[in-house]
Design an enzyme around this catalytic site. Structure first.
Site, PDB file in Angstrom:
ATOM      1  N   ARG B  88       5.872   4.689   0.164  1.00 61.07           N
ATOM      2  CA  ARG B  88       4.541   5.030   0.692  1.00 61.07           C
ATOM      3  C   ARG B  88       4.604   5.313   2.195  1.00 61.07           C
ATOM      4  NH1 ARG B  88       4.671   5.069  -3.991  1.00 61.07           N
ATOM      5  NH2 ARG B  88       3.000   4.732  -5.478  1.00 61.07           N
ATOM      6  N   GLU B  91       5.679   8.796   2.512  1.00 64.81           N
ATOM      7  CA  GLU B  91       4.562   9.687   2.169  1.00 64.81           C
ATOM      8  C   GLU B  91       3.551   9.778   3.315  1.00 64.81           C
ATOM      9  OE1 GLU B  91       3.092   9.433  -1.897  1.00 64.81           O
ATOM     10  OE2 GLU B  91       1.049   9.329  -1.105  1.00 64.81           O
ATOM     11  N   SER B 114       7.648   4.648  21.132  1.00 68.00           N
ATOM     12  CA  SER B 114       8.979   4.043  20.979  1.00 68.00           C
ATOM     13  C   SER B 114       9.049   3.236  19.698  1.00 68.00           C
ATOM     14  CB  SER B 114       9.276   3.134  22.165  1.00 68.00           C
ATOM     15  OG  SER B 114      10.540   2.522  22.011  1.00 68.00           O
TER      16      SER B 114
END
Lengths: 147, 147, 147, 147, 147, 147, 147, 147, 147, 147
Positions: B88, B91, B114
């Site tokens: 996920r 995604e 960062s």
């Protein structure tokens, strides 16, 4: 990543209107990241939402319908993105993926954080040692179903 | 993803001690995700931190040194991870990567968040329609240097 | 795909007991595909469910705990699987992926079929021209959240 | 995934006609997913079927022939699709591939579910806790030939 | 390609027995390529067939059962095989794939040659300019189903 | 796979002429698969052969020269082809590659079947249980040279 | 690239014998590169050749048979090799591949240089500005067959 | 591999002039493979060399400058080339890479054959059993520097 | 990246001796990065150099020979490395690759910076705003040869 | 690597003006590599910097704004670049990546060299044995944060 023609039109209109996505957040009444997702054709708007966006940036109303369609989502060309800002999210997943998985399972059991019933916010945290980017993801926990 | 032998030893000891990473957060005085990162050998601890962790889970003190080494980081085997919870995050990067990039640039200019001067927290947000997973990333903004 | 050691132990015990997964469905009170998923360490069982499974196949009770852990899921070695039976599901996705996407959007709007709040059944449909395999997937529709 | 020019013409005509694929199912007398497959050039129609489709959406009759050709099938650009709805089918194959393989072999012996002598349906299952997407695949079992 | 342990045992026994697969064809009453496929664990034998094979090569009868299992098929390690003999089949597909597709469609319509209801033979064709390898593939034509 | 412009012109002319590749086989005096290979620019024709082909389909004679050039061969876009008909040849190589290699070595010694000094034919085998596709490959055996 | 166990044994024996492959060329009466290919299990030797090699390096005669088998060839692990010496051959193919293809076609017509009926030699060319490596490849030209 | 526009212009002019690269070798005073490399934009020419080439093929003098630029080199599209002639060089590297590496190290020590300070020639070796392609590579040996 | 057994032995001995690579630089009389390259088996040492290294860390003298062999170089497992420190060099190549190429060509003409006749140094640059890592690469310019 | 249209315009103007990037360094007051990075759209300039650059090369002032945008960075098409000059940086990372990682950790602790707060210079080092390319990278050390 090829930018879609419709996205380029939208970004050009927005630029001509001199607005940031934060400005659009105020005018449209929805989060700036989500609005940007609609512009990049990763999310779909209702007619009302699309109309507000198009009017806010002074674009042609013929674009309203385009914002309402369900896009084919995700389109960073190489599987591992090369843009340094976007790559950092890949690195975070590589480095912190397993630790997060373990902590989520301890807190919630077997399941996932939804990336659909999901919001994501970007905030600027001022800091004298250098400002910080805060990204807040919030997704519904979905437990694995048994049957 | 092959789990390292040292990680397996640590997880076994922690399980035998009946502790969650949240329990370790309290005992060690550091965030649970970071401690999990040390256990998965994605982060390195100081001697004092490593000692606290090993003592908390009752593992052999010979493991202290292992937690202090700088690991080769990142090791999800396929370039695109298959585990649904970890995927996920991939995604989210695919779908929301460009929108976030745009919003960060509007808020901060050209640069990145960062992933090193960086923290990540996982919280449980109780919700009557189903609890939610909240992941809070916070990294220093690094502007591109010109020369 | 490397079969996990624990899976091999479970399959050996099941074979020695002379049971099919359909037999286990009756004994354990859960679907045969889901039970197979637990054996292949793609799903996690409760203590009660794991105990029933281990007892049904007469395996050592020390294996009960292994079935209760949240596994790292998905592990077909090449990104495109080579086994012909499994590959057909990849082919179905390649050939029918866009048509299904369109039909789901017409029926439900922008969102997905959950693969977590999800069940999958395999049935044998007898047919004089050759029996047919029926695979029934049923997942909750998750609409994209706006924010 | 690049949408073919002919598909774009067909979808535009269908939109102008204000029809869903479910409407076409009634008018053409064939399943909506299959009709969508013909539109996306993953399946080929007979002259009669193609004519019905073109007439139903009021497109130019010169497009009839295009629907009758045997297409080069399958064309999700990256080997692992990025669209979340389509990806879930990949995830299902990763997570449930081996369990299904085992159950099919127990029920049918060594062989596969055909993806050619094959139908696929999408149904909406209303549910007070959230509607569900039901995908029913039905393919002829093909036993491995020995010689 | 890692050779499976069971395959190595079978090949060693066959070598000790001084038999070629052509010899086994005569003894077992099945094609040599298919028998080799069973040895390489790409095909499954019935109890009777497996018994004949094991007896023919004088291997331990405990191996009979292994030949009866439905294997996970296909396992050339890199997606594009490096062995020159095997690679030539990849090259043939690359060079003659589209021409064959077109000719098959002209002769049969939209569909495929089954690789399951399928046989493959290797013959030596003597030729004064150099012997020739003849590979004869024969698979059932499967027309695409419409629904 | 992008179809070359010259191939599209040739296929359009052939369609307008109402000819199959089997018809061209009779008119040109060469095998239909090879002629299709020339059309798809995977093989090169002599001036005489190219002229016959162009005349047979009534295409412009300016295309003759294009058929005489040595093409860059092989161009199925993804390394693993997605078209189901073409993929089956990949699957055959995955499943039967090692068995064929072994049988060829037993029959011929160390070497390969040439894919250059090579012919490939496609035949229709009528069968009451469903017609069968017969693909006959015939290549010179090339023994490895020692030096 | 994992070195095979048999190769390691051979290289160890050769080292103990204090011989280079150039020394073996003299003793065995075959080219040093080919002998190295047999040691790395990329080529197969006759019984007589294998015996000479094993005797020359003083290895155990049980290894003779291993050198006679037809190996699975080619096994540089990543598709693009990382070793700088070997990579240069990949770079030469990338940079000079098309020019060589064109020149070969002009000199020979449509066909290839065989990599099977093929020899490869490595020579040291002394040069005051730095010695040069000379690699001479010589393969039979194979014209494409028409049928 | 997409042929560059400039390359297509050059090849068309060369064809119109009825010249082979061997003819150009005589006219330009440089090797045919190197000239072909300049045409395919893999090598850069001096003004004098470029002028000779353009004049020899009677192309427009505006193309001279294009031949003088330092190109981005190497552009066989898939990482593993599909053209059979070019692929053979990949196969040679796969099969003979390690043997060559070993022989080079024995002859020269640790280092590589330069692919920059490098020439490559293609010769036709007439042979009654079939002509042979001879490819002679000659690169400076570069020893690894220590520091 | 799997660490080689010999590298692990060397690193363990070095750790037991309480030495950094900077300490070894002083004792061995060679740069610390190069010494580390020998330890990681990416570079080969002379007998004298290897002996000094082994004695400096007090390792077993049987390891001397291992340091003298020409290694198979380069072995970061995924093609795109995941370790954040190493990845930054990949990112630098992605972002600054073309600019550097252009500047090098302007300064030197068509050619490359050798990675063989090459040194690389790592220095610490103290800076009140945060210390800086300085990496100095220095390779011989190799102009492309024409022939 | 596709060169962006804007980059091509900039390079053409620069060429027409007869300037090298070293000349621009003097005129613009910024490093030549950084200026090239802006031209290749890998870095963004301020309005003042962009104006100086555009004026220096005499390009159209409408291009100023393009140089101020935050680009999507990194775009060498294949994951492993094929251009020999650029590839050498990949090879350096493969061969010297782990040694550098180790030395950096010894000098600085766990962290990375920033590729953002980072400069890179290219210098020509004259040398009687052949000039050398010196590439000096200098990035802030970023220690991993603990939390």
């Amino acid at each position: 990543m090829a930018i879609l023609a419709v996205t380029e039109q939208l970004l050009a209109a927005k630029k001509a209107a001199g607005l940031t996505f934060a400005d659009l957040e105020a005018k449209v009444g929805a989060d700036e990241v989500w609005i940007a997702s609609v512009f990049y054709r990763q999310a779909s708007a209702s007619k009302e939402e699309a109309t507000k966006m198009i009017e806010a940036i002074g674009a042609d109303s013929s674009l309203i319908e385009a914002l309402m369609e369900c896009p084919v989502k995700g389109s960073l060309d190489p599987l591992v993105p090369t843009d340094p800002l976007i790559y950092r999210f890949y690195e975070i997943m590589q480095v912190y993926g397993m630790p997060i998985k373990t902590v989520v399972h301890e807190k919630f059991g077997d399941g996932i954080m939804s990336a659909i019933d999901f919001t994501i916010d970007v905030e600027k945290e001022e800091d004298s040692k250098g400002d910080r980017v805060k990204v807040i993801m919030c997704g519904k926990f979905l437990p694995y179903k048994k049957w």
